[in-house]
Design an enzyme around this catalytic site. Structure first.
Site, PDB file in Angstrom:
ATOM      1  N   ILE A 177       0.842  -1.187   0.000  1.00  0.00           N
ATOM      2  CA  ILE A 177       0.000   0.000   0.000  1.00  0.00           C
ATOM      3  C   ILE A 177       0.881   1.243   0.000  1.00  0.00           C
ATOM      4  O   ILE A 177       2.017   1.226   0.465  1.00  0.00           O
ATOM      5  CB  ILE A 177      -0.968   0.047   1.204  1.00  0.00           C
ATOM      6  CG1 ILE A 177      -0.216   0.031   2.537  1.00  0.00           C
ATOM      7  CG2 ILE A 177      -1.958  -1.086   1.146  1.00  0.00           C
ATOM      8  CD1 ILE A 177      -1.098   0.267   3.738  1.00  0.00           C
ATOM      9  N   SER A 178       0.353   2.339  -0.550  1.00  0.00           N
ATOM     10  CA  SER A 178       1.028   3.630  -0.582  1.00  0.00           C
ATOM     11  C   SER A 178       2.349   3.492  -1.348  1.00  0.00           C
ATOM     12  O   SER A 178       2.346   3.041  -2.492  1.00  0.00           O
ATOM     13  CB  SER A 178       1.213   4.148   0.845  1.00  0.00           C
ATOM     14  OG  SER A 178       1.571   5.507   0.848  1.00  0.00           O
ATOM     15  N   ASN A 179       3.482   3.850  -0.731  1.00  0.00           N
ATOM     16  CA  ASN A 179       4.748   3.642  -1.426  1.00  0.00           C
ATOM     17  C   ASN A 179       4.990   2.168  -1.704  1.00  0.00           C
ATOM     18  O   ASN A 179       5.607   1.808  -2.707  1.00  0.00           O
ATOM     19  CB  ASN A 179       5.904   4.209  -0.600  1.00  0.00           C
ATOM     20  CG  ASN A 179       6.032   5.711  -0.733  1.00  0.00           C
ATOM     21  OD1 ASN A 179       5.344   6.339  -1.530  1.00  0.00           O
ATOM     22  ND2 ASN A 179       6.906   6.309   0.063  1.00  0.00           N
ATOM     23  N   GLY A 201      -2.446  -1.283  -3.253  1.00  0.00           N
ATOM     24  CA  GLY A 201      -3.398  -0.407  -2.596  1.00  0.00           C
ATOM     25  C   GLY A 201      -2.896   1.017  -2.553  1.00  0.00           C
ATOM     26  O   GLY A 201      -1.724   1.256  -2.265  1.00  0.00           O
TER      27      GLY A 201
END
Length: 493
Positions: A177-179, A201
């Site tokens: 998720i994210s980075n 994500g």
């Protein structure tokens, strides 16, 4: 958001944990890799889930993303800190962190995770994402692959009677998720047919065209303009101390008007102008509203300062806008205590401020303290000098290649994400991947912002839902697809 009660699990899974350093060719510093192997590893259904840390977190920063789904079903999990992490280095004391996370002096240990090159007499704190000189984001996909390779090696050592373990006999799913989501999408673009599926994500990902914007671009834009724009919105989510920061937001409106960025003769008209400016740049109403938390916590500036250093390959004392980091007390910067240092590796986010470490800005102005530094950070993106060219070249190195047509990729993103807006990241990636013939599904989840962890704040819990349950469902459906079920289609949840 109900983790451990309404969804997710925190039940113990007995097993073993292995850790090491891995080095990407050409990198100056290693990244951490770690593998968790459950005792109940399913030898009949070999499975390895690879999970890069979110944000700039340390090696354990993706446990909640992968382990609760993978470990109970007998899958091993491999992690990487993606060349960032919480391996801070205390320049005053000459102390860093060893492979086991304990602090040690650089002249007394040969296994420190990060020892920066620093001029004599350098003071303060260095950390890997900002000061390694390696632009780790450009190698995120390779970090993920090396973590997977280490996972296969660990499985062979953990279960020698079942060895060897190869790509063609072990199911490998990458999730982040994210980075971490951006990292697994970068990994999806690597050649070799080593991945079986990818779940990303709220990914921080950059592609050519399709409306894609670099994180550094919209972060510096938000850092400058969003404090003013939010004054034109009613019913904002309440980050801590919102009323206390409101006067500084009003001052930002005045500063932007003086600089000719916004129009108006009073705060209300200037705020309206700022909001229109961001809307015209692609910020949705939902993203602006959720962005109040990142603005209230001064997160935009923290991210921009770190990435400016990383993209330009700056070392200690070389930040392009003269910024630095140090432990700060009542009288200003001071040396860290041993107790403070001991907590960094386990508790720090990988991007200060935090854990007593503050971001120091050499361009502080009296009325609007952060303005000068933010203007410098923004000019690195919009300007045409050598520093700006270096930064944009570093950003260009982070673009994700398109996945092979046969690799199933499922992207999940909250429609209210105020840190990594869908319009700048996941949607352009999905459009680009489909245009290239990729097998990509896109789940857009309503009433979900970026930080599940902030649902502990009552006002956020009342407004938003967590993302992780949808990520676990995505993993479940991708796993079924690899067993022969149809690949899940697009969804608005």
């Amino acid at each position: 958001g109900g983790y451990g009660t309404s969804y997710g699990s925190v039940e113990a899974v007995p097993g073993r944990e292995f850790s090491a350093y891995a080095a990407v060719p050409g990198a100056t510093h290693p990244h951490r890799v770690l593998v968790q192997v459950p005792d109940a590893f399913d030898a009949e259904r070999r499975c390895l889930v690879v999970a890069p840390a979110s944000g700039s977190r340390g090696i354990h920063g993706a446990i909640a993303v992968a382990a609760p789904w993978a470990l109970p079903r007998g899958c091993a999990v491999a992690y990487t800190d993606k060349g960032a992490g919480s391996d801070y280095f205390d320049l005053d004391a000459g102390v860093g962190f060893r492979v086991d996370g304990t602090a040690a002096a650089a002249d007394a240990a040969d296994d420190l995770a990060f020892v920066p090159e620093a001029p004599a007499g350098a003071t303060g704190i260095a950390f890997k994402h900002a000061h390694s000189g390696d632009n780790p984001e450009a190698d995120w996909g390779r970090h993920v692959r090396q973590a997977a390779e280490y996972g296969l090696d660990v499985l062979a050592r953990a279960f020698p009677d079942q060895a060897p373990f190869h790509w063609d006999d072990t199911r490998v799913i990458a999730v982040g998720i994210s980075n971490g989501g951006g990292a697994v999408l970068q990994a999806a673009g690597l050649e070799g047919g080593w991945l079986d599926a990818v779940v990303a994500g709220e990914p921080n990902v950059l592609v050519d065209g399709h409306g894609s914007r670099a994180l550094y671009d919209y972060t510096t834009e938000a850092a400058l303009v969003m404090p003013c724009a939010l004054l034109d919105m009613e019913g904002l989510p309440q980050p801590p101390a919102l009323d206390q920061v409101r006067p500084s937001w009003e001052q930002r409106c005045a500063s932007l008007a003086e600089a000719g960025v916004v129009e108006g003769d009073d705060t209300a008209s200037r705020a309206r102008s700022a909001r229109e400016l961001l809307s015209s740049a692609g910020w949705t109403e939902e993203a602006l509203r959720a962005g109040a938390l990142s603005t209230g916590f001064d997160l935009w500036r923290a991210v921009a300062a770190t990435y400016a250093s990383a993209y330009t390959g700056a070392g200690v004392g070389e930040h392009p806008c003269g910024m630095s980091w140090a432990v700060v007390g009542e009288g200003g910067p001071r040396p860290a205590t041993a107790a403070e240092r001991a907590a960094w590796w386990s508790d720090a986010s990988g991007i200060p401020p935090g854990n007593g470490i503050m971001l120091l800005d050499a361009s502080v102005m009296a009325l609007d303290p952060g303005l000068g530094g933010l203007q410098c950070l923004r000019a690195l993106w919009t300007g045409d000098d050598a520093r700006g060219e270096a930064l944009r070249a570093g950003v260009a190195e982070t673009k994700a290649a398109m996945p092979d047509a046969g690799l199933p990729v499922l992207v999940v993103h909250g429609t209210d994400d105020g840190l990594i807006p869908m319009a700048f990241s996941s949607k352009p990636y999905v459009d680009a991947a489909r245009a290239a013939g990729g097998t990509v599904s896109y789940w857009q989840v309503g009433d979900v912002q970026h930080f599940d962890g902030f649902l502990v704040l009552p006002d956020y819990a009342a407004r938003y839902k967590p993302l992780l349950p949808h990520l676990y469902e995505a993993l479940e459906q991708v796993d079924r697809h690899l067993d022969g079920a149809a690949f899940p289609g697009d969804a608005r949840l």
